[in-house]
Design a protein around this motif. Structure first.
Motif, PDB file in Angstrom:
ATOM      1  N   UNK A 297       2.074   5.314   8.757  1.00 45.28           N
ATOM      2  CA  UNK A 297       2.710   6.258   7.845  1.00 45.28           C
ATOM      3  C   UNK A 297       3.081   5.564   6.545  1.00 45.28           C
ATOM      4  N   UNK A 298       2.531   6.062   5.453  1.00 44.99           N
ATOM      5  CA  UNK A 298       2.904   5.591   4.126  1.00 44.99           C
ATOM      6  C   UNK A 298       3.824   6.648   3.525  1.00 44.99           C
ATOM      7  N   UNK A 299       5.092   6.341   3.559  1.00 43.57           N
ATOM      8  CA  UNK A 299       6.133   7.307   3.222  1.00 43.57           C
ATOM      9  C   UNK A 299       6.576   7.118   1.775  1.00 43.57           C
ATOM     10  N   UNK A 300       6.050   7.967   0.909  1.00 44.50           N
ATOM     11  CA  UNK A 300       6.393   7.936  -0.516  1.00 44.50           C
ATOM     12  C   UNK A 300       7.023   9.266  -0.914  1.00 44.50           C
ATOM     13  N   UNK A 301       7.771   9.859   0.021  1.00 45.65           N
ATOM     14  CA  UNK A 301       8.265  11.222  -0.189  1.00 45.65           C
ATOM     15  C   UNK A 301       9.202  11.349  -1.370  1.00 45.65           C
ATOM     16  N   UNK A 302       9.830  10.245  -1.790  1.00 38.16           N
ATOM     17  CA  UNK A 302      10.784  10.296  -2.896  1.00 38.16           C
ATOM     18  C   UNK A 302      10.172   9.802  -4.207  1.00 38.16           C
ATOM     19  N   UNK A 303       8.840   9.735  -4.254  1.00 41.24           N
ATOM     20  CA  UNK A 303       8.158   9.252  -5.454  1.00 41.24           C
ATOM     21  C   UNK A 303       7.135  10.281  -5.941  1.00 41.24           C
ATOM     22  N   UNK A 304       6.932  10.308  -7.255  1.00 39.78           N
ATOM     23  CA  UNK A 304       5.910  11.174  -7.850  1.00 39.78           C
ATOM     24  C   UNK A 304       4.638  10.364  -8.025  1.00 39.78           C
ATOM     25  N   UNK A 305       3.597  10.742  -7.326  1.00 38.17           N
ATOM     26  CA  UNK A 305       2.330  10.012  -7.349  1.00 38.17           C
ATOM     27  C   UNK A 305       1.279  10.856  -8.059  1.00 38.17           C
ATOM     28  N   UNK A 306       0.607  10.323  -9.075  1.00 38.70           N
ATOM     29  CA  UNK A 306      -0.455  11.094  -9.736  1.00 38.70           C
ATOM     30  C   UNK A 306      -1.506  11.548  -8.725  1.00 38.70           C
ATOM     31  N   UNK A 307      -1.974  12.780  -8.891  1.00 37.13           N
ATOM     32  CA  UNK A 307      -2.895  13.347  -7.911  1.00 37.13           C
ATOM     33  C   UNK A 307      -4.154  12.505  -7.753  1.00 37.13           C
ATOM     34  N   UNK A 308      -4.742  12.076  -8.859  1.00 37.49           N
ATOM     35  CA  UNK A 308      -6.000  11.337  -8.793  1.00 37.49           C
ATOM     36  C   UNK A 308      -5.854  10.062  -7.972  1.00 37.49           C
TER      37      UNK A 308
END
Length: 283
Positions: A43-54
């Motif tokens: 599990x790569x949990x980046x739920x509190x970060x905004x990640x560019x879609x691309x």
């Protein structure tokens, strides 16, 4: 409405009643799976970060290729799930029509990506939790209808257990609904039985950008969010960040239980998860 799918929790495991689609007849079969030795899921949990879609899209495709290579070598590969939020973006499925865009695609308010997932146009943005399961369906059920219904089941459980919101499916429409409002969209791609893309759950999402499209190509229904549904009720005074945290924790819990996977969080030193130890082989 006849339920297309139901899950009954038993003392030692789950009974699944998935749907097959032969001539659209509803046929249910029972598959009993025990929890004695659940498969592991990175599990790569980046739920509190905004990640560019691309960037997230690239991650998914590279992980899929790595898993297919492992299978070709007859090696086991763990399932993977990525959880994050996206910067504002519109995405379209492989066969999406621009007729569902209320703007000139050359002068779009946000970036627009045409992807290989199924479904029509949708919006991703802050306050929306996006879950990308990259799993080998050979280890679960090699049945796409089962997979779609199971993703829906995860969200239905989240809304019920974490927020006391009664959600449901609608015949002929993929996703999760509360009344006339769609709170979770699902669009998937499966390559050699490896899944990618996934589900998007509106938690505290600003729904305004949805007005610039016909979400999922459905003109006569609305888009909703957990925050909007809660209003001033029991969770009304809970802040946006706390709502995200609650939904995130519940998503991982229900995903783990429904898919019978043991979640193992990976250490991520920066946003480029492909530099993490587990994915050095992809570089």
């Amino acid at each position: 409405m006849e339920s297309l799918y139901r899950v009954e929790t038993l003392l030692h495991g789950l009974h699944y009643y998935p749907r097959t689609n032969a001539n659209r007849n509803r046929v249910f079969r029972s598959v009993k799976v025990f929890f004695s030795n659940p498969r592991k899921c990175q599990c790569f949990d980046l739920h509190d970060q905004l990640v560019p879609y691309k960037k997230a899209w690239t991650w998914q495709k590279r992980i899929v290729e790595e898993k297919k290579a492992l299978i070709d070598r007859n090696q086991d590969c763990p399932d993977t799930v990525i959880l994050l939020q996206h910067s504002p973006v519109y995405t379209m499925g492989t066969g999406s029509s621009e007729v569902y865009l209320n703007f000139d695609v050359k002068d779009a308010p946000f970036d627009v990506y045409r992807t290989e997932r199924g479904g029509e146009v949708t919006y991703h943005g802050p306050g929306q939790l996006v879950m990308y399961p990259i799993i080998n369906l050979r280890n679960h059920e090699m049945d796409l209808h089962w997979y779609l219904r199971t993703l829906e089941e995860v969200v239905i459980r989240v809304l019920s257990s974490a927020f006391s919101i009664k959600a449901s499916r609608l015949d002929g429409l993929t996703g999760v609904w509360v009344g006339n409002q769609k709170v979770a969209a699902i669009g998937i791609r499966v390559s050699k039985w490896i899944t990618y893309h996934g589900l998007a759950l509106n938690v505290t999402t600003d729904l305004t950008p949805f007005s610039s499209i016909v979400p999922c190509g459905i003109r006569d229904r609305q888009v909703g969010s957990i925050k909007g549904l809660l209003g001033d009720g029991e969770h009304g005074e809970v802040g946006d960040l706390r709502l995200i945290d609650i939904a995130h924790e519940s998503l991982l819990k229900e995903f783990s239980e429904v898919f019978q996977l043991q979640i193992e969080k990976q250490t991520v030193s920066d946003l480029d998860i492909l530099k993490a130890e587990s994915f050095k082989g992809l570089e």
